[in-house]
Design a protein around this motif. Structure first.
Motif, mmCIF file in Angstrom:
data_model
loop_
_atom_site.group_PDB
_atom_site.id
_atom_site.type_symbol
_atom_site.label_atom_id
_atom_site.label_comp_id
_atom_site.label_asym_id
_atom_site.label_seq_id
_atom_site.Cartn_x
_atom_site.Cartn_y
_atom_site.Cartn_z
ATOM 1 N N UNK B 260 0.836 -1.208 0.000
ATOM 2 C CA UNK B 260 0.000 0.000 0.000
ATOM 3 C C UNK B 260 0.869 1.255 0.000
ATOM 4 N N UNK B 261 0.425 2.246 -0.770
ATOM 5 C CA UNK B 261 1.075 3.553 -0.738
ATOM 6 C C UNK B 261 0.946 4.142 0.655
ATOM 7 N N UNK B 262 -0.298 4.116 1.129
ATOM 8 C CA UNK B 262 -0.589 4.655 2.460
ATOM 9 C C UNK B 262 -1.281 3.575 3.254
ATOM 10 N N UNK B 263 -0.751 3.346 4.444
ATOM 11 C CA UNK B 263 -1.448 2.409 5.310
ATOM 12 C C UNK B 263 -1.514 3.000 6.702
ATOM 13 N N UNK B 264 -2.677 2.910 7.315
ATOM 14 C CA UNK B 264 -2.761 3.320 8.722
ATOM 15 C C UNK B 264 -3.224 2.119 9.518
ATOM 16 N N UNK B 265 -2.632 2.008 10.706
ATOM 17 C CA UNK B 265 -2.976 0.871 11.565
ATOM 18 C C UNK B 265 -3.333 1.399 12.946
ATOM 19 N N UNK B 266 -4.575 1.224 13.298
ATOM 20 C CA UNK B 266 -5.031 1.591 14.648
ATOM 21 C C UNK B 266 -4.852 3.062 14.959
ATOM 22 N N UNK B 267 -5.061 3.897 13.970
ATOM 23 C CA UNK B 267 -4.870 5.329 14.191
ATOM 24 C C UNK B 267 -5.951 5.884 15.123
ATOM 25 N N UNK B 268 -5.520 6.557 16.146
ATOM 26 C CA UNK B 268 -6.461 7.112 17.122
ATOM 27 C C UNK B 268 -6.104 8.562 17.413
ATOM 28 N N UNK B 269 -7.088 9.434 17.297
ATOM 29 C CA UNK B 269 -6.925 10.817 17.760
ATOM 30 C C UNK B 269 -7.870 10.955 18.940
ATOM 31 N N UNK B 270 -7.336 11.099 20.143
ATOM 32 C CA UNK B 270 -8.190 11.071 21.331
ATOM 33 C C UNK B 270 -9.406 11.999 21.186
ATOM 34 N N UNK B 271 -10.556 11.427 21.420
ATOM 35 C CA UNK B 271 -11.794 12.203 21.381
ATOM 36 C C UNK B 271 -12.338 12.448 19.990
ATOM 37 N N UNK B 273 -11.232 10.325 16.683
ATOM 38 C CA UNK B 273 -11.453 9.085 15.955
ATOM 39 C C UNK B 273 -10.646 7.974 16.596
ATOM 40 N N UNK B 274 -11.126 6.766 16.388
ATOM 41 C CA UNK B 274 -10.607 5.676 17.161
ATOM 42 C C UNK B 274 -10.255 4.473 16.302
ATOM 43 N N UNK B 275 -9.048 3.982 16.499
ATOM 44 C CA UNK B 275 -8.640 2.692 15.961
ATOM 45 C C UNK B 275 -8.975 2.537 14.473
ATOM 46 N N UNK B 276 -8.494 3.465 13.666
ATOM 47 C CA UNK B 276 -8.797 3.412 12.246
ATOM 48 C C UNK B 276 -7.700 2.660 11.509
ATOM 49 N N UNK B 277 -8.092 1.743 10.672
ATOM 50 C CA UNK B 277 -7.119 1.027 9.843
ATOM 51 C C UNK B 277 -7.593 1.060 8.403
ATOM 52 N N UNK B 278 -6.643 1.324 7.515
ATOM 53 C CA UNK B 278 -7.007 1.487 6.114
ATOM 54 C C UNK B 278 -5.740 1.359 5.277
ATOM 55 N N UNK B 279 -5.878 0.743 4.113
ATOM 56 C CA UNK B 279 -4.738 0.669 3.204
ATOM 57 C C UNK B 279 -5.181 1.182 1.839
ATOM 58 N N UNK B 280 -4.386 2.076 1.277
ATOM 59 C CA UNK B 280 -4.686 2.564 -0.065
ATOM 60 C C UNK B 280 -3.498 2.220 -0.951
ATOM 61 N N UNK B 281 -3.753 1.457 -2.012
ATOM 62 C CA UNK B 281 -2.680 1.029 -2.901
ATOM 63 C C UNK B 281 -2.455 2.058 -4.004
ATOM 64 N N UNK B 282 -1.281 1.990 -4.626
ATOM 65 C CA UNK B 282 -1.003 2.971 -5.693
ATOM 66 C C UNK B 282 -2.098 2.912 -6.747
ATOM 67 N N UNK B 319 6.934 1.741 4.747
ATOM 68 C CA UNK B 319 7.871 2.242 5.751
ATOM 69 C C UNK B 319 7.124 3.088 6.779
ATOM 70 N N UNK B 320 7.295 2.754 8.055
ATOM 71 C CA UNK B 320 6.585 3.545 9.075
ATOM 72 C C UNK B 320 7.107 4.986 9.105
ATOM 73 N N UNK B 321 6.191 5.928 9.262
ATOM 74 C CA UNK B 321 6.609 7.334 9.391
ATOM 75 C C UNK B 321 5.923 7.918 10.609
ATOM 76 N N UNK B 451 -0.430 7.623 -7.638
ATOM 77 C CA UNK B 451 -0.738 8.241 -6.352
ATOM 78 C C UNK B 451 -1.819 7.457 -5.629
ATOM 79 N N UNK B 452 -1.784 7.532 -4.309
ATOM 80 C CA UNK B 452 -2.914 7.033 -3.527
ATOM 81 C C UNK B 452 -3.733 8.265 -3.153
ATOM 82 N N UNK B 453 -5.023 8.215 -3.446
ATOM 83 C CA UNK B 453 -5.841 9.397 -3.194
ATOM 84 C C UNK B 453 -6.903 9.070 -2.156
#
Ligand SMILES: Nc1ncnc2c1ncn2[C@@H]1O[C@H](COP(=O)(O)OP(=O)(O)OP(=O)(O)O)[C@@H](O)[C@H]1O
Ligand SMILES: [Mg+2]
Lengths: 325, 500
Positions: B260-271, B273-282, B319-321, B451-453
């Protein structure tokens, strides 16, 4: 909660803290005669700050008021001497009107040519000072020539206390004039449409124009009032220090603007209150006064005032950004 | 002769050599709902400013009740009952909701004093009339965009208006809020007030209006009862041609699935959004929708390094950023086109060129000196590619119409060589013609540049037509991840309506 969020509460808190701190370093701070003299030092800066507050709220800035103050003061006293007139009300009125006329010039350029207020007021300031020293004169008028009525008026105390050693000290009645003007400014800002139009202009000039505010009136009002207050304060000042010095008030703009910004007014316009400004003025005067007592060099005092301006502006910018977020 | 409340006859307006309006005529009858349609830069906002006295026309006549008005000023327009809700709302952010609402009444009555109790009473009445909840003591700057708009609408409703002009009033509203607005619009029409409505959303125009005027290049090209128009006809009048729209298809390349171009794993912004996971391929364009406040913007901001306190993992090309600042996000290859282009995206007084190059300067000036010819080339290319209606790239962005401003923001990010493009309302306030062009550009970037959009939008149709997957978000969680081929605008809208 609402009270806690108000910037005045925060400023008052900081002020109290500073007072406790200064009082600990120098216990003499809390003595009544020191407090009285502090309040006395608030008067002139405070009156001028009311004008600067109005200008800042409208989104402008004014650095010409010290020049206007000194010109109004010196011209009035020169006039009084030339005419042999010895009074209080008429001269104060004359100085106020002179300041008002100077302020109208600022208003004219700011409104008519949409010029940046900083440039306009820098220009008028230089011109007025230059004219005063070049045409009217450079000599100081000392106590021996100063009109006695002015000095007597400025010497009135509201309370006076006699010390054990027989000397007396008091709280000058000029504080009442300052408080009266501050109250008037508060009422104007809060309860008149012209006051609200200053906030509107500072908040969003384009929206103010669309809403149908008469911006010509507003801008002239703002700069005329700032000039008038400066003229008035200028003459009162000479009565209080028994001296008319045509080179007075140099660099005062920094102190006053620092005090107003310290009092929570936004340098970007749209925000500010009389109460906050009064607290800011008190804080600035107190800090400067303590520096003097602690025998800090005047050059270092400048550094401190500069720091205050930057810190207070940064703080208010940070606050405004957070509010918008 | 004419039965119009307000009429423009042969109005001409020129801005520094640019003819914005040329022989523009428009009649608005008392109590009608009238729509003004036109491409970006066709002159809609200029028409409004002329009617409200903000601009003085260089030629032509303005008539009210059949009588010519010598010189329309804002005050006179208000006195005649013309009220405008501007695209930027024209509110005072530093004042409270109550004062903003009551301001015009005070001014109209030529008051000298400010009566705070009356101010509150006026404001309370205005808010009640609109039938919404608003904190009267809140500072307007602290309100979200939708809230600011409600204040602006409430303010216009309260004066003794005979005509309320709304310049793109629905762009920042969710479907539900639009319905509320339309209910209000019909309600005020019932009181005999005319409404002039500017929108780029055809469906809304056809739904709400009784008459439509179409304007192209500063001239009226069509006018008539709404029943005589359909989407295709309006489009044809606006652009002088037809527009085709095909859904976006993405097929994974043969072989093992690409990283995946962009992948998020368990992304949480307190208050938020919670535990978001998503993969977007090129090459993928993933749509993201949800009600206002569902956390979709918070997700976007986190991905753009504006929420340093987020938790979870973000990977770019495997690659994790760690994205703690926007600089880090840009360096990681992420581009973000914000929702509110006016406050988040553009430096209005600056030129188109500077705005476009704002994020490319580092690349243009590796040794501190800007490569001017390259900069010139890049901007010229973009002005052409994005078809920005301007004689020169030196023009301040402020002077562009709303839709053209949006193109400048897009162009800026297209110049950064981003690998991940996050678009928040990419075509808000953009007309159909340019919308199609912008969409084509986005597809091309995904398809040919890999691009991943991530496309966030309220416009469900836009998502259905341009994404290969649509993710629905509610209360900070991903609820569904639908292949676009399997859904229609209706099914997605219906699904969104169940979120409350
Ligand atoms: N203040 C100004 N100075 C110079 N040119 C201007 C100014 N305002 C508008 N224009 C130009 O006039 C034309 C019409 O602009 P206008 O804002 O009326 O378009 P619009 O139909 O409202 O477009 P949009 O749908 O994008 O909002 C544009 O070419 C624009 O660049
Ligand atoms: Mg427009």
């Amino acid at each position: 909660m609402a009270l806690l969020r108000r910037s005045e509460t925060v400023i008052a808190g900081i002020l109290l803290l500073a007072m406790v701190l200064i009082g600990t370093i120098n216990p003499a701070f809390w003595q009544l005669d020191n407090l009285f003299s502090l309040m006395r030092s608030n008067v002139i800066i405070g009156i001028m700050a009311m004008g600067v507050l109005l200008v800042l709220i409208s989104g402008g800035i004014d650095v010409s008021f010290p020049a206007f103050a000194v010109a109004a003061m010196y011209l009035t006293i020169k006039g009084m001497l030339a005419l042999g007139y010895n009074g209080v009300v008429l001269p104060l009125l004359a100085a106020t009107l002179m300041g008002l006329a100077f302020g109208a010039v600022n208003g004219f350029f700011v409104y008519k040519f949409r010029m940046i207020p900083l440039i306009v007021t820098l220009g008028t300031s230089a011109m007025v000072r230059g004219f005063l020293l070049g045409v009217v004169g450079t000599s100081m008028i000392n106590i021996n020539k100063m009109p006695t009525a002015l000095i007597d008026f400025a010497r009135t105390d509201v309370v006076s206390v006699t010390k054990a050693d027989g000397t007396t000290y008091g709280l000058t009645a000029m504080v009442l004039i300052y408080l009266g003007l501050a109250l008037a400014m508060h009422l104007v800002l809060r309860y008149t449409m012209i006051g609200r139009s200053a906030y509107a202009l500072g908040g969003d000039p384009e929206a103010a124009r669309r809403a149908g505010f008469d911006l010509r009136k507003t801008i002239f009002f703002i700069y005329c009032v700032a000039g008038a207050l400066a003229g008035f304060a200028g003459l009162l000042h000479s009565g209080m220090i028994w001296l008319a010095n045509p080179r007075d008030f140099v660099g005062l703009e920094l102190d006053v603007i620092a005090a107003v910004v310290l009092g929570g007014a936004s340098i970007f316009g749209g925000r500010g209150s009389v109460l906050g400004t009064m607290l800011g003025v008190f804080m600035l005067v107190m800090v400067k006064n303590s520096l003097i007592i602690m025998r800090v060099d005047t050059t270092w005092q400048l550094v401190v005032v500069g720091l205050i301006v930057i810190a207070a502006t940064a703080l208010s910018a940070w606050r405004d950004r957070r509010r918008a977020a | 002769m004419s039965d119009g409340f307000i009429e423009l006859r042969n109005i001409r307006k020129v801005f520094a050599g640019v003819v914005a309006l040329d022989a523009m005529s428009l009649v608005i009858k008392p109590g009608e709902i009238h729509c003004l349609a036109g491409e970006n830069g066709s002159g809609k906002s200029t028409v409004i400013k002329i009617m409200s006295g903000v601009y003085r026309p260089d030629g032509g006549e303005i008539l009210i009740d059949g009588k010519p008005i010598a010189a329309m000023t804002p005050i006179e327009a208000i006195a005649h009952g013309v009220q405008v809700i501007y695209q930027d709302f024209s509110l005072f952010g530093n004042l409270t909701v109550a004062e903003n609402l009551a301001m015009n009444v005070h001014l109209g009555e030529k008051r000298r004093l400010m009566n705070w109790r009356r101010t509150r009473a006026i404001a309370r009445e205005a808010v009640d009339r609109l039938g919404v909840e608003l904190d009267l003591d809140a500072e307007v700057a602290s309100l979200p965009t939708a809230g600011k708009q409600l204040v602006a609408i409430a303010r216009a409703l309260m004066s003794d208006a005979r005509l309320i002009i709304m310049d793109e009033p629905t762009t920042a509203l969710t479907r539900k809020e639009v319905e509320t607005l339309f209910r209000i619009v019909r309600d005020i029409q019932a009181r005999g007030i005319a409404i002039l409505f500017v929108s780029h959303k055809m469906r809304e125009m056809l739904e709400i209006s009784e008459r439509i005027t179409v304007i192209r290049n500063g001239r009226k090209v069509a006018e008539g009862p709404t029943g005589d128009f359909d989407e295709a006809l309006i489009t044809r009048h606006m652009t002088g041609g037809d527009i085709l729209n095909e859904p976006y298809a993405w097929t994974p390349p043969p072989g093992p699935p690409p990283v995946p171009r962009l992948e998020i794993r368990g992304l949480t912004v307190p208050g938020k959004c919670e535990d978001l996971s998503l993969a977007i391929r090129p090459g993928e364009i993933v749509g993201l929708s949800g009600l206002l406040g569902s956390g979709r913007t918070d997700l976007a901001l986190a991905l753009f390094g504006m929420v340093p306190g987020y938790k979870g993992e973000i990977l770019i090309d495997g690659a994790p950023v760690r994205l703690r600042t926007t600089q880090e996000a840009i360096a990681a290859g992420i581009a973000y086109v914000p929702e509110d282009r006016l406050t988040e995206g553009l430096f209005l007084p600056q030129s188109i060129k500077r705005n476009m190059l704002a994020t490319s300067y580092e690349r243009l000036a590796p040794k501190l000196v800007i490569d001017r010819s390259q900069a010139e080339e890049m901007t010229q290319g973009m002005v052409r590619a994005m078809q920005i209606a301007t004689p020169t790239a030196e023009k301040p962005v402020m002077q562009l119409s709303g839709g053209n401003q949006q193109r400048v923001v897009l162009a800026r990010w297209l110049l950064t060589d981003a690998r991940v493009l996050i678009l928040n309302g990419p075509t808000v306030g953009v007309d159909v013609g340019s919308k199609a062009e912008i969409h084509a550009k986005i597809r091309e970037l995904a398809q040919h540049h890999g691009l991943a959009v991530l496309m966030i939008s309220d416009d469900v149709l836009e998502l259905v037509q341009n994404c290969n997957r649509i993710v629905l978000m509610h209360r900070g969680c991903f609820i569904e991840d639908l292949p676009a081929a399997a859904v229609t605008e209706e099914t997605v809208s219906d699904r969104l309506k169940t979120f409350t």
